[in-house]
Design a protein around this motif. Structure first.
Motif, PDB file in Angstrom:
ATOM      1  N   GLY A 101      -3.305  17.006 -22.582  1.00 21.63           N
ATOM      2  CA  GLY A 101      -4.073  17.137 -21.367  1.00 21.63           C
ATOM      3  C   GLY A 101      -5.051  15.977 -21.271  1.00 21.63           C
ATOM      4  O   GLY A 101      -5.252  15.225 -22.230  1.00 21.63           O
ATOM      5  N   THR A 102      -5.669  15.829 -20.111  1.00 20.81           N
ATOM      6  CA  THR A 102      -6.689  14.804 -19.936  1.00 20.81           C
ATOM      7  C   THR A 102      -7.666  15.246 -18.856  1.00 20.81           C
ATOM      8  O   THR A 102      -7.298  15.990 -17.937  1.00 20.81           O
ATOM      9  CB  THR A 102      -6.090  13.435 -19.575  1.00 20.81           C
ATOM     10  OG1 THR A 102      -7.142  12.489 -19.362  1.00 20.81           O
ATOM     11  CG2 THR A 102      -5.235  13.508 -18.320  1.00 20.81           C
ATOM     12  N   THR A 103      -8.908  14.768 -18.986  1.00 23.72           N
ATOM     13  CA  THR A 103      -9.906  15.035 -17.955  1.00 23.72           C
ATOM     14  C   THR A 103      -9.771  14.082 -16.770  1.00 23.72           C
ATOM     15  O   THR A 103     -10.472  14.234 -15.778  1.00 23.72           O
ATOM     16  CB  THR A 103     -11.322  14.922 -18.547  1.00 23.72           C
ATOM     17  OG1 THR A 103     -11.451  13.657 -19.221  1.00 23.72           O
ATOM     18  CG2 THR A 103     -11.582  16.047 -19.540  1.00 23.72           C
ATOM     19  N   LYS A 104      -8.882  13.097 -16.867  1.00 25.74           N
ATOM     20  CA  LYS A 104      -8.584  12.231 -15.735  1.00 25.74           C
ATOM     21  C   LYS A 104      -7.720  13.004 -14.733  1.00 25.74           C
ATOM     22  O   LYS A 104      -6.656  13.531 -15.089  1.00 25.74           O
ATOM     23  CB  LYS A 104      -7.839  10.981 -16.210  1.00 25.74           C
ATOM     24  CG  LYS A 104      -7.159  10.182 -15.117  1.00 25.74           C
ATOM     25  CD  LYS A 104      -8.134   9.484 -14.194  1.00 25.74           C
ATOM     26  CE  LYS A 104      -7.386   8.635 -13.162  1.00 25.74           C
ATOM     27  NZ  LYS A 104      -8.313   7.938 -12.255  1.00 25.74           N
ATOM     28  N   VAL A 105      -8.173  13.084 -13.493  1.00 23.79           N
ATOM     29  CA  VAL A 105      -7.403  13.776 -12.457  1.00 23.79           C
ATOM     30  C   VAL A 105      -6.632  12.724 -11.665  1.00 23.79           C
ATOM     31  O   VAL A 105      -7.212  11.989 -10.853  1.00 23.79           O
ATOM     32  CB  VAL A 105      -8.326  14.595 -11.538  1.00 23.79           C
ATOM     33  CG1 VAL A 105      -7.490  15.313 -10.468  1.00 23.79           C
ATOM     34  CG2 VAL A 105      -9.121  15.607 -12.345  1.00 23.79           C
ATOM     35  N   PHE A 106      -5.345  12.634 -11.908  1.00 24.06           N
ATOM     36  CA  PHE A 106      -4.521  11.657 -11.207  1.00 24.06           C
ATOM     37  C   PHE A 106      -4.372  12.058  -9.741  1.00 24.06           C
ATOM     38  O   PHE A 106      -4.302  13.243  -9.411  1.00 24.06           O
ATOM     39  CB  PHE A 106      -3.149  11.548 -11.862  1.00 24.06           C
ATOM     40  CG  PHE A 106      -3.187  11.050 -13.281  1.00 24.06           C
ATOM     41  CD1 PHE A 106      -3.577   9.749 -13.561  1.00 24.06           C
ATOM     42  CD2 PHE A 106      -2.837  11.878 -14.337  1.00 24.06           C
ATOM     43  CE1 PHE A 106      -3.616   9.280 -14.867  1.00 24.06           C
ATOM     44  CE2 PHE A 106      -2.867  11.424 -15.644  1.00 24.06           C
ATOM     45  CZ  PHE A 106      -3.263  10.118 -15.914  1.00 24.06           C
ATOM     46  N   ASP A 107      -4.281  11.052  -8.869  1.00 21.23           N
ATOM     47  CA  ASP A 107      -4.112  11.348  -7.443  1.00 21.23           C
ATOM     48  C   ASP A 107      -2.648  11.356  -7.027  1.00 21.23           C
ATOM     49  O   ASP A 107      -2.333  11.590  -5.863  1.00 21.23           O
ATOM     50  CB  ASP A 107      -4.903  10.350  -6.588  1.00 21.23           C
ATOM     51  CG  ASP A 107      -4.375   8.917  -6.709  1.00 21.23           C
ATOM     52  OD1 ASP A 107      -3.457   8.675  -7.526  1.00 21.23           O
ATOM     53  OD2 ASP A 107      -4.877   8.027  -5.987  1.00 21.23           O
ATOM     54  N   SER A 108      -1.754  11.086  -7.964  1.00 17.70           N
ATOM     55  CA  SER A 108      -0.324  11.073  -7.677  1.00 17.70           C
ATOM     56  C   SER A 108       0.415  11.242  -8.998  1.00 17.70           C
ATOM     57  O   SER A 108      -0.193  11.239 -10.079  1.00 17.70           O
ATOM     58  CB  SER A 108       0.081   9.751  -7.008  1.00 17.70           C
ATOM     59  OG  SER A 108      -0.280   8.661  -7.830  1.00 17.70           O
ATOM     60  N   PHE A 109       1.727  11.415  -8.914  1.00 22.97           N
ATOM     61  CA  PHE A 109       2.525  11.471 -10.141  1.00 22.97           C
ATOM     62  C   PHE A 109       2.544  10.057 -10.719  1.00 22.97           C
ATOM     63  O   PHE A 109       3.000   9.126 -10.061  1.00 22.97           O
ATOM     64  CB  PHE A 109       3.939  11.960  -9.854  1.00 22.97           C
ATOM     65  CG  PHE A 109       4.591  12.585 -11.063  1.00 22.97           C
ATOM     66  CD1 PHE A 109       4.774  13.951 -11.146  1.00 22.97           C
ATOM     67  CD2 PHE A 109       4.998  11.796 -12.131  1.00 22.97           C
ATOM     68  CE1 PHE A 109       5.357  14.528 -12.266  1.00 22.97           C
ATOM     69  CE2 PHE A 109       5.568  12.365 -13.253  1.00 22.97           C
ATOM     70  CZ  PHE A 109       5.755  13.732 -13.318  1.00 22.97           C
ATOM     71  N   THR A 110       2.039   9.906 -11.913  1.00 20.78           N
ATOM     72  CA  THR A 110       1.747   8.589 -12.470  1.00 20.78           C
ATOM     73  C   THR A 110       2.597   8.295 -13.694  1.00 20.78           C
ATOM     74  O   THR A 110       2.679   9.105 -14.619  1.00 20.78           O
ATOM     75  CB  THR A 110       0.251   8.511 -12.853  1.00 20.78           C
ATOM     76  OG1 THR A 110      -0.540   8.743 -11.680  1.00 20.78           O
ATOM     77  CG2 THR A 110      -0.096   7.158 -13.445  1.00 20.78           C
ATOM     78  N   PHE A 111       3.235   7.136 -13.673  1.00 24.71           N
ATOM     79  CA  PHE A 111       3.970   6.622 -14.831  1.00 24.71           C
ATOM     80  C   PHE A 111       3.248   5.367 -15.321  1.00 24.71           C
ATOM     81  O   PHE A 111       2.786   4.566 -14.514  1.00 24.71           O
ATOM     82  CB  PHE A 111       5.401   6.238 -14.453  1.00 24.71           C
ATOM     83  CG  PHE A 111       6.220   7.354 -13.865  1.00 24.71           C
ATOM     84  CD1 PHE A 111       7.013   8.156 -14.674  1.00 24.71           C
ATOM     85  CD2 PHE A 111       6.202   7.594 -12.495  1.00 24.71           C
ATOM     86  CE1 PHE A 111       7.765   9.184 -14.123  1.00 24.71           C
ATOM     87  CE2 PHE A 111       6.953   8.610 -11.943  1.00 24.71           C
ATOM     88  CZ  PHE A 111       7.738   9.408 -12.763  1.00 24.71           C
TER      89      PHE A 111
END
Length: 403
Positions: A164-174
């Motif tokens: 998990g991460t506390t970074k909230v991605f704004d899209s599906f990220t590769f």
């Protein structure tokens, strides 16, 4: 009917909900060996079409799932210092803990008994008309009758770790990072307003070369945070250490079974099948098992007929998805075949990784053919749209001219 469901994951809980909705007189108990609220895993992904199915089967739980989900409609790929972003279908993410909470509350409201911290052994199963093995890939109930079910486990090549991460991605990220020991990459997606899932994968030689095979959890996470600092923006990675303090790297195990039932015992979800995590369908397929099993029990005259129908329908439905999952896993295992393409081409082929043709066609040729096919399809769609309009115009002209 008396039903005992062994395993309190999404599939087991949702099956109990469906059966209680079909017939409130069913006596249903779900047994889960772990305490309530404890689960491993971060986010669950699904798509709009699956949410529509949830609404059709149980609108109340579907509304709760939708309320607590986050959405995205883009994908972004980072390769070295380059990146490309592309629009896509609307994806949804929900925390696994929240999903289980929603389903457990709904099951209880319908009268299902939930027995947490209650481990069921294959030697002493509960008495029931229907015994459901929803106890995962290492199912004790299935293993007890291994010769009958004919389970086969095939190990993948690449180690991976689910974080998990506390970074909230704004899209599906590769993100694909090249190191002196080879490539390492991650898939990230949000599942709440505070957290995202981050799955990290690499070839065995990169894993050992970077020392991740022998690092403690803290050291391993610190190393990974440095490698993916450009997408984490200073946020931390969150793991779950093994009992010896090491980080729980795995290799994916693809499970198939020759048959899915024995007398009154039936397999559900990961106890019956697994599909590689890179297609993001594990939980949705398990819930679709529950759809099919509940429907078969509702419409068939007796239990053997219902279980046979369930097995037949689900094995047939899974054929194309399991094939897609195999090709998806192989795409990543052969990453160097694609990674040196321009980012937009590499990302396009990443989206085509389920194709059985892609491994056999030179990547740039496949990209050009795929682009041409897409343009042809766009032209066909335009002609389908334009055709009726031209016909109506011609008809109107004929009327006004008196012909």
């Amino acid at each position: 009917m008396k039903v005992a469901c062994v395993g309190g994951g999404p599939a087991g809980l949702y099956l109990s909900i469906l059966l209680k909705r079909q017939d409130p007189s069913h006596d249903i108990t779900v047994y889960e060996r772990n305490p309530e609220g404890s689960t491993y895993g971060w986010g669950v992904t699904y798509w709009r079409g699956f949410l529509d199915k949830l609404h059709a089967h149980d609108p109340e739980s579907a509304r709760a799932v939708e309320k607590h989900s986050v959405r995205w409609n883009q994908g972004i790929a980072h390769v070295r210092d380059m990146s490309t972003r592309q629009p896509g279908d609307e994806g949804h993410g929900i925390g696994r803990h929240k999903l289980l909470e929603i389903l457990a509350d709904r099951a209880r409201a319908l009268g299902v008994r939930l027995e947490f911290e209650h481990e069921i052994t294959a030697e002493d199963p509960p008495e029931a008309d229907l015994l459901v093995a929803a106890d995962g890939v290492h199912s004790a109930l299935r293993t007890h009758h291994a010769g009958h079910f004919g389970a086969e486990l095939t190990a993948g090549r690449n180690p991976y770790i689910w974080l998990g991460t506390t970074k909230v991605f704004d899209s599906f990220t590769f993100a694909f990072v090249e190191t002196e020991h080879g490539w390492i990459w991650c898939y990230g997606y949000p599942f709440s307003s505070e957290r995202s899932t981050c799955v990290i994968e690499c070839p065995p030689e990169t894993w050992t070369g970077l020392g991740l095979d022998r690092a403690s959890e803290a050291d391993g996470l610190a190393h990974l945070e440095k490698l993916f600092a450009h997408i984490l923006d200073g946020h931390e990675l969150i793991g779950r250490a093994s009992s010896d303090g090491s980080a729980p790297w795995l290799t994916f195990r693809t499970l198939t079974n020759h048959t899915w039932y024995r007398d009154n015992l039936v397999l559900l979800g990961d106890a019956a099948h697994t599909t590689h995590y890179s297609i993001g369908a594990g939980t949705t397929l398990a819930l679709e098992d529950a759809f099919a099993l509940a429907d078969a029990l509702r419409t068939c005259a007796d239990l053997p007929q219902a279980l046979a129908r369930y097995e037949r329908e689900r094995k047939s439905a899974l054929l194309s998805l399991q094939s897609a999952a195999r090709y998806s896993a192989q795409w990543y295992e052969n990453l160097t075949r694609y990674i040196h393409l321009p980012p937009e081409q590499m990302f396009a082929l990443l989206g085509q990784r389920h194709s059985p043709l892609l491994p056999y066609v030179p990547p740039q040729l496949y990209y050009r053919l795929d682009r041409a096919a897409g343009q042809l399809e766009a032209l066909r769609r335009f002609k389908r749209w334009l055709g009726p309009k031209l016909a109506r115009t011609a008809h109107a002209r004929a009327l006004t001219s008196g012909k």
